[in-house]
Scaffold this active site. Structure first.
Site, PDB file in Angstrom:
ATOM      1  N   ARG A  15      28.128  50.784  31.393  1.00 11.84           N
ATOM      2  CA  ARG A  15      28.818  50.098  32.491  1.00 11.84           C
ATOM      3  C   ARG A  15      29.470  51.163  33.365  1.00 11.84           C
ATOM      4  NH1 ARG A  15      32.452  45.967  29.007  1.00 11.84           N
ATOM      5  NH2 ARG A  15      33.113  47.983  28.240  1.00 11.84           N
TER       6      ARG A  15
ATOM      7  N   TYR B 232      42.686  47.030  39.257  1.00  9.07           N
ATOM      8  CA  TYR B 232      43.658  46.712  38.196  1.00  9.07           C
ATOM      9  C   TYR B 232      44.517  47.940  37.891  1.00  9.07           C
ATOM     10  CZ  TYR B 232      45.452  46.306  33.443  1.00  9.07           C
ATOM     11  OH  TYR B 232      46.271  46.337  32.342  1.00  9.07           O
TER      12      TYR B 232
ATOM     13  N   LYS C 290      48.651  48.647  38.702  1.00  8.51           N
ATOM     14  CA  LYS C 290      49.659  49.021  37.701  1.00  8.51           C
ATOM     15  C   LYS C 290      50.320  50.353  38.063  1.00  8.51           C
ATOM     16  CE  LYS C 290      49.538  45.705  34.639  1.00  8.51           C
ATOM     17  NZ  LYS C 290      50.653  45.133  33.888  1.00  8.51           N
TER      18      LYS C 290
ATOM     19  N   PHE D  28      47.731  40.012  35.897  1.00  8.27           N
ATOM     20  CA  PHE D  28      46.302  39.815  35.627  1.00  8.27           C
ATOM     21  C   PHE D  28      45.760  41.156  35.131  1.00  8.27           C
ATOM     22  CE2 PHE D  28      46.495  36.433  39.125  1.00  8.27           C
ATOM     23  CZ  PHE D  28      46.659  35.424  38.193  1.00  8.27           C
ATOM     24  N   SER D  29      44.804  41.109  34.190  1.00  7.71           N
ATOM     25  CA  SER D  29      44.392  42.378  33.577  1.00  7.71           C
ATOM     26  C   SER D  29      42.897  42.495  33.286  1.00  7.71           C
ATOM     27  CB  SER D  29      45.203  42.612  32.302  1.00  7.71           C
ATOM     28  OG  SER D  29      45.018  41.544  31.399  1.00  7.71           O
TER      29      SER D  29
ATOM     30  N   TYR E 257      27.479  48.998  25.156  1.00  8.87           N
ATOM     31  CA  TYR E 257      27.149  49.475  26.505  1.00  8.87           C
ATOM     32  C   TYR E 257      27.005  50.998  26.516  1.00  8.87           C
ATOM     33  CZ  TYR E 257      28.233  44.735  27.852  1.00  8.87           C
ATOM     34  OH  TYR E 257      28.228  43.363  27.950  1.00  8.87           O
TER      35      TYR E 257
ATOM     36  N   GLY F 236      47.970  32.464  29.868  1.00 11.62           N
ATOM     37  CA  GLY F 236      48.641  32.327  28.574  1.00 11.62           C
ATOM     38  C   GLY F 236      48.618  30.884  28.082  1.00 11.62           C
TER      39      GLY F 236
ATOM     40  N   SER G 255      27.047  43.457  22.283  1.00  9.87           N
ATOM     41  CA  SER G 255      26.409  44.400  23.217  1.00  9.87           C
ATOM     42  C   SER G 255      27.139  45.733  23.138  1.00  9.87           C
ATOM     43  CB  SER G 255      26.491  43.879  24.651  1.00  9.87           C
ATOM     44  OG  SER G 255      25.810  42.654  24.744  1.00  9.87           O
TER      45      SER G 255
END
Ligand code: NAD
Length: 323
Positions: free
Chosen positions: A277, A139, A143, A74-75, A204, A38, A202
């Site tokens: 991806r 991630y 959560k 963290f994300s 994907y 941040g 891009s």
């Protein structure tokens, strides 16, 4: 009635917008943020700022607080695959310390930023809160683990909590907007092309089973999201953990987003099609029925062009400040 709230992660994108909304609603706001992703400048001017880590929340939390809004985490999905320990440590370890500090201080109201990533590849869309939770990244798993921790805390110790599972947050609110580094979200990336900071966008995969072959996502305006947090504070009942998806219930494809950015900015936006991806579901759209029914939430900024226009204005403000 006005209250005093701790906003963890209030120097970040979503936390700063919610902190600003709380202040505008007459509440007292204390932001706790270690500035790992941040920015000091993101903290609303009328909030008190503590530069510190959620793992040390016990130093600052006391019974004068009416609740905590917990954004600090963290994300980055991709980074969580290569460095899972970083995500368990901060997202799970950090939240465990925060819940302990809240218990000790007797602060019994929590709103938590959960995510659509807790569901993984959906079996059905729109996604309901009753859908199976099979996250495809550390991630999302971190959560989901926190959601389970919160359920236990509510049952055992009387916490009143609401987890809000955001879909794709976008747009800006005045001086508060998205500035992740590295940026991984589609709208700010396409806007970087419009600003000449990136040559092309891009795409994907354009062979998904969707109308134009590109992935479909649910974009929610950050100010609508903020409204839901204020409603969630009112809906938090001691001993209960409510989980609500937050999305508009409508999907837009990557190509539709790029086309909208072309219209809003007047820039041609070249596209490059790249391979799919791994772990990108074809369609992620929320059912927002629970948020409407249980929180009384009614999003008013669902129009994609409006969301893009607000994000564009913020991106342009930042570019001017940098010059
Ligand atoms: N942006 C989205 O589209 C989205 C979607 C779903 C869920 N979420 C969740 O919403 C929350 C906010 O996301 P964002 O996009 O604003 O991210 P962000 O990176 O802009 O904000 C996170 C903030 O938390 C702070 N922070 C991280 N670890 C900390 C710690 N240990 N102690 C104190 N501060 C710490 C960072 O410095 C940063 O200011 C996150 O929990 C994220 O997982 C975001």
């Amino acid at each position: 009635m006005s209250g005093k709230y701790l906003v963890t992660g209030g120097a970040g994108y979503v936390g700063s917008v919610v902190a600003q909304h709380l202040i505008e609603a007459g509440h007292e706001v204390v932001v706790l943020d270690n500035l790992s992703t941040g920015f000091r400048a993101g903290v609303p001017a009328d909030a008190r700022f503590i530069e510190g880590d959620i793992r040390d929340a016990a130093k600052w939390l006391d019974a004068s607080y009416d609740g905590v809004l917990h954004f600090a985490a963290f994300s980055q999905v991709g980074e969580s695959v290569t460095r899972p320990e970083k995500y368990w440590d901060n997202n799970v370890g950090g939240t465990m310390a925060l819940l302990g500090a809240m218990r000790e201080a007797g602060v019994r109201r929590l709103v938590f930023s959960s995510t659509a990533a807790t569901y993984g590849e959906p079996e059905q869309v729109p996604i309901m809160e009753t859908a199976p939770t099979r996250p495809t990244s550390p991630y999302g798993a971190s959560k989901l683990a926190v959601d389970h921790m919160i359920t236990g805390e509510a049952t055992a110790h009387g916490l009143g909590a609401v987890s809000l599972r955001y879909f794709n947050v976008a747009g800006a609110y005045g001086h508060h907007g998205e500035r992740h580094d590295p940026e991984s979200h589609l709208i700010p990336l396409v806007l970087q092309v419009a600003q000449g900071r990136r040559e092309a966008i891009s795409v994907y995969g354009d062979d998904y089973p969707t109308p134009d072959g590109t992935c479909v996502r649910d974009y929610i305006h950050v100010a609508d999201l903020a409204d839901a947090h204020l409603l969630a504070l009112k809906a938090a009942v001691p001993g209960e953990h409510l989980i609500c998806n937050l999305g508009n219930g409508e999907g837009f494809s990557v190509r539709e987003v790029v086309e909208t950015v072309r219209r809003v900015t007047g820039h041609p936006i070249p596209e490059v099609v790249a391979p799919r991806r791994g772990g990108d579901p074809a369609v992620l759209v929320a059912s927002a029925a629970a948020a409407r029914e249980k929180l009384g939430w009614n999003p008013s900024r669902a129009d994609l062009a409006g969301i893009v226009a607000d994000a564009w204005e913020f991106a342009q403000q930042r570019a001017e400040q940098a010059n």
